[in-house]
Design a protein around this motif. Structure first.
Motif, PDB file in Angstrom:
ATOM      1  N   PRO A  23       0.800  -1.226   0.000  1.00  0.00           N
ATOM      2  CA  PRO A  23       0.000   0.000   0.000  1.00  0.00           C
ATOM      3  C   PRO A  23       0.841   1.289   0.000  1.00  0.00           C
ATOM      4  O   PRO A  23       0.445   2.284  -0.614  1.00  0.00           O
ATOM      5  CB  PRO A  23      -0.824  -0.101   1.283  1.00  0.00           C
ATOM      6  CG  PRO A  23      -0.892  -1.562   1.571  1.00  0.00           C
ATOM      7  CD  PRO A  23       0.395  -2.136   1.067  1.00  0.00           C
ATOM      8  N   PHE A  24       1.981   1.278   0.640  1.00  0.00           N
ATOM      9  CA  PHE A  24       2.829   2.469   0.681  1.00  0.00           C
ATOM     10  C   PHE A  24       3.342   2.808  -0.717  1.00  0.00           C
ATOM     11  O   PHE A  24       3.291   3.970  -1.141  1.00  0.00           O
ATOM     12  CB  PHE A  24       3.997   2.258   1.657  1.00  0.00           C
ATOM     13  CG  PHE A  24       4.882   3.456   1.789  1.00  0.00           C
ATOM     14  CD1 PHE A  24       4.439   4.590   2.434  1.00  0.00           C
ATOM     15  CD2 PHE A  24       6.160   3.446   1.249  1.00  0.00           C
ATOM     16  CE1 PHE A  24       5.252   5.714   2.552  1.00  0.00           C
ATOM     17  CE2 PHE A  24       6.984   4.554   1.345  1.00  0.00           C
ATOM     18  CZ  PHE A  24       6.538   5.694   2.008  1.00  0.00           C
ATOM     19  N   GLN A  25       3.821   1.815  -1.438  1.00  0.00           N
ATOM     20  CA  GLN A  25       4.286   2.043  -2.812  1.00  0.00           C
ATOM     21  C   GLN A  25       3.137   2.508  -3.708  1.00  0.00           C
ATOM     22  O   GLN A  25       3.308   3.381  -4.559  1.00  0.00           O
ATOM     23  CB  GLN A  25       4.904   0.772  -3.389  1.00  0.00           C
ATOM     24  CG  GLN A  25       6.262   0.435  -2.843  1.00  0.00           C
ATOM     25  CD  GLN A  25       6.768  -0.881  -3.419  1.00  0.00           C
ATOM     26  OE1 GLN A  25       5.967  -1.742  -3.790  1.00  0.00           O
ATOM     27  NE2 GLN A  25       8.087  -1.026  -3.488  1.00  0.00           N
ATOM     28  N   PHE A  26       1.975   1.910  -3.504  1.00  0.00           N
ATOM     29  CA  PHE A  26       0.814   2.296  -4.300  1.00  0.00           C
ATOM     30  C   PHE A  26       0.484   3.770  -4.089  1.00  0.00           C
ATOM     31  O   PHE A  26       0.257   4.513  -5.049  1.00  0.00           O
ATOM     32  CB  PHE A  26      -0.384   1.417  -3.928  1.00  0.00           C
ATOM     33  CG  PHE A  26      -1.662   1.835  -4.599  1.00  0.00           C
ATOM     34  CD1 PHE A  26      -1.872   1.554  -5.940  1.00  0.00           C
ATOM     35  CD2 PHE A  26      -2.647   2.500  -3.893  1.00  0.00           C
ATOM     36  CE1 PHE A  26      -3.041   1.933  -6.567  1.00  0.00           C
ATOM     37  CE2 PHE A  26      -3.816   2.886  -4.513  1.00  0.00           C
ATOM     38  CZ  PHE A  26      -4.020   2.593  -5.857  1.00  0.00           C
ATOM     39  N   LEU A  27       0.468   4.206  -2.838  1.00  0.00           N
ATOM     40  CA  LEU A  27       0.173   5.621  -2.552  1.00  0.00           C
ATOM     41  C   LEU A  27       1.236   6.547  -3.143  1.00  0.00           C
ATOM     42  O   LEU A  27       0.916   7.634  -3.641  1.00  0.00           O
ATOM     43  CB  LEU A  27       0.039   5.848  -1.050  1.00  0.00           C
ATOM     44  CG  LEU A  27      -1.212   5.230  -0.414  1.00  0.00           C
ATOM     45  CD1 LEU A  27      -1.201   5.435   1.095  1.00  0.00           C
ATOM     46  CD2 LEU A  27      -2.470   5.816  -1.028  1.00  0.00           C
ATOM     47  N   GLN A  28       2.486   6.122  -3.115  1.00  0.00           N
ATOM     48  CA  GLN A  28       3.544   6.927  -3.733  1.00  0.00           C
ATOM     49  C   GLN A  28       3.325   7.046  -5.243  1.00  0.00           C
ATOM     50  O   GLN A  28       3.492   8.117  -5.817  1.00  0.00           O
ATOM     51  CB  GLN A  28       4.918   6.297  -3.460  1.00  0.00           C
ATOM     52  CG  GLN A  28       5.456   6.560  -2.074  1.00  0.00           C
ATOM     53  CD  GLN A  28       6.827   5.926  -1.896  1.00  0.00           C
ATOM     54  OE1 GLN A  28       7.126   4.888  -2.495  1.00  0.00           O
ATOM     55  NE2 GLN A  28       7.659   6.543  -1.064  1.00  0.00           N
ATOM     56  N   GLN A  29       2.937   5.957  -5.861  1.00  0.00           N
ATOM     57  CA  GLN A  29       2.679   5.978  -7.298  1.00  0.00           C
ATOM     58  C   GLN A  29       1.471   6.848  -7.635  1.00  0.00           C
ATOM     59  O   GLN A  29       1.479   7.584  -8.621  1.00  0.00           O
ATOM     60  CB  GLN A  29       2.466   4.548  -7.811  1.00  0.00           C
ATOM     61  CG  GLN A  29       3.714   3.708  -7.774  1.00  0.00           C
ATOM     62  CD  GLN A  29       3.427   2.254  -8.107  1.00  0.00           C
ATOM     63  OE1 GLN A  29       2.279   1.854  -8.335  1.00  0.00           O
ATOM     64  NE2 GLN A  29       4.486   1.438  -8.131  1.00  0.00           N
ATOM     65  N   VAL A  30       0.454   6.774  -6.807  1.00  0.00           N
ATOM     66  CA  VAL A  30      -0.736   7.608  -7.022  1.00  0.00           C
ATOM     67  C   VAL A  30      -0.365   9.077  -6.909  1.00  0.00           C
ATOM     68  O   VAL A  30      -0.760   9.894  -7.748  1.00  0.00           O
ATOM     69  CB  VAL A  30      -1.854   7.239  -6.017  1.00  0.00           C
ATOM     70  CG1 VAL A  30      -2.966   8.274  -6.037  1.00  0.00           C
ATOM     71  CG2 VAL A  30      -2.402   5.861  -6.327  1.00  0.00           C
ATOM     72  N   ARG A  31       0.400   9.432  -5.894  1.00  0.00           N
ATOM     73  CA  ARG A  31       0.815  10.839  -5.733  1.00  0.00           C
ATOM     74  C   ARG A  31       1.652  11.303  -6.916  1.00  0.00           C
ATOM     75  O   ARG A  31       1.511  12.426  -7.392  1.00  0.00           O
ATOM     76  CB  ARG A  31       1.601  11.020  -4.432  1.00  0.00           C
ATOM     77  CG  ARG A  31       0.717  10.975  -3.197  1.00  0.00           C
ATOM     78  CD  ARG A  31       1.496  11.299  -1.972  1.00  0.00           C
ATOM     79  NE  ARG A  31       2.157  12.601  -2.175  1.00  0.00           N
ATOM     80  CZ  ARG A  31       2.296  13.516  -1.248  1.00  0.00           C
ATOM     81  NH1 ARG A  31       1.861  13.274  -0.047  1.00  0.00           N
ATOM     82  NH2 ARG A  31       2.887  14.646  -1.505  1.00  0.00           N
ATOM     83  N   ALA A  32       2.519  10.439  -7.419  1.00  0.00           N
ATOM     84  CA  ALA A  32       3.356  10.797  -8.565  1.00  0.00           C
ATOM     85  C   ALA A  32       2.494  11.030  -9.811  1.00  0.00           C
ATOM     86  O   ALA A  32       2.739  11.966 -10.575  1.00  0.00           O
ATOM     87  CB  ALA A  32       4.384   9.704  -8.829  1.00  0.00           C
ATOM     88  N   GLU A  33       1.477  10.210 -10.012  1.00  0.00           N
ATOM     89  CA  GLU A  33       0.600  10.374 -11.176  1.00  0.00           C
ATOM     90  C   GLU A  33      -0.258  11.625 -11.046  1.00  0.00           C
ATOM     91  O   GLU A  33      -0.478  12.343 -12.022  1.00  0.00           O
ATOM     92  CB  GLU A  33      -0.291   9.142 -11.369  1.00  0.00           C
ATOM     93  CG  GLU A  33       0.459   7.917 -11.829  1.00  0.00           C
ATOM     94  CD  GLU A  33       1.137   8.115 -13.173  1.00  0.00           C
ATOM     95  OE1 GLU A  33       0.523   8.716 -14.075  1.00  0.00           O
ATOM     96  OE2 GLU A  33       2.288   7.673 -13.321  1.00  0.00           O
ATOM     97  N   VAL A  34      -0.760  11.888  -9.853  1.00  0.00           N
ATOM     98  CA  VAL A  34      -1.588  13.078  -9.635  1.00  0.00           C
ATOM     99  C   VAL A  34      -0.755  14.343  -9.834  1.00  0.00           C
ATOM    100  O   VAL A  34      -1.258  15.355 -10.319  1.00  0.00           O
ATOM    101  CB  VAL A  34      -2.246  13.046  -8.231  1.00  0.00           C
ATOM    102  CG1 VAL A  34      -2.900  14.378  -7.887  1.00  0.00           C
ATOM    103  CG2 VAL A  34      -3.271  11.929  -8.160  1.00  0.00           C
TER     104      VAL A  34
END
Length: 65
Positions: free
Chosen positions: A6-17
């Motif tokens: 989940p931590f990596q997923f949230l980092q990826q989401v923030r990068a895309e946003v």
């Protein structure tokens, strides 16, 4: 498909946003006005077509009736 935590997923989401380019207030206002204008023109067009079809149909019905 790779499973991420989940931590990596949230980092990826923030990068895309962060890559998202948001429209300016002026762009939003212009596109909104254009949508209203085109909706009005479309309504007028279909009203005219409706009047023409109704008139033609009444003429045909009166001719045969």
């Amino acid at each position: 498909m790779a499973i991420t935590n989940p931590f990596q997923f949230l980092q990826q989401v923030r990068a895309e946003v962060a890559k998202v380019v948001w429209p300016t207030r002026r762009e939003v206002m212009l596109t909104t006005v254009m949508v209203f204008i085109l909706a009005a023109l479309t309504a007028i067009f279909f009203a005219i077509v409706d009047i023409l079809i109704r008139g033609g149909l009444q003429t045909v019905l009166n001719f045969f009736g």
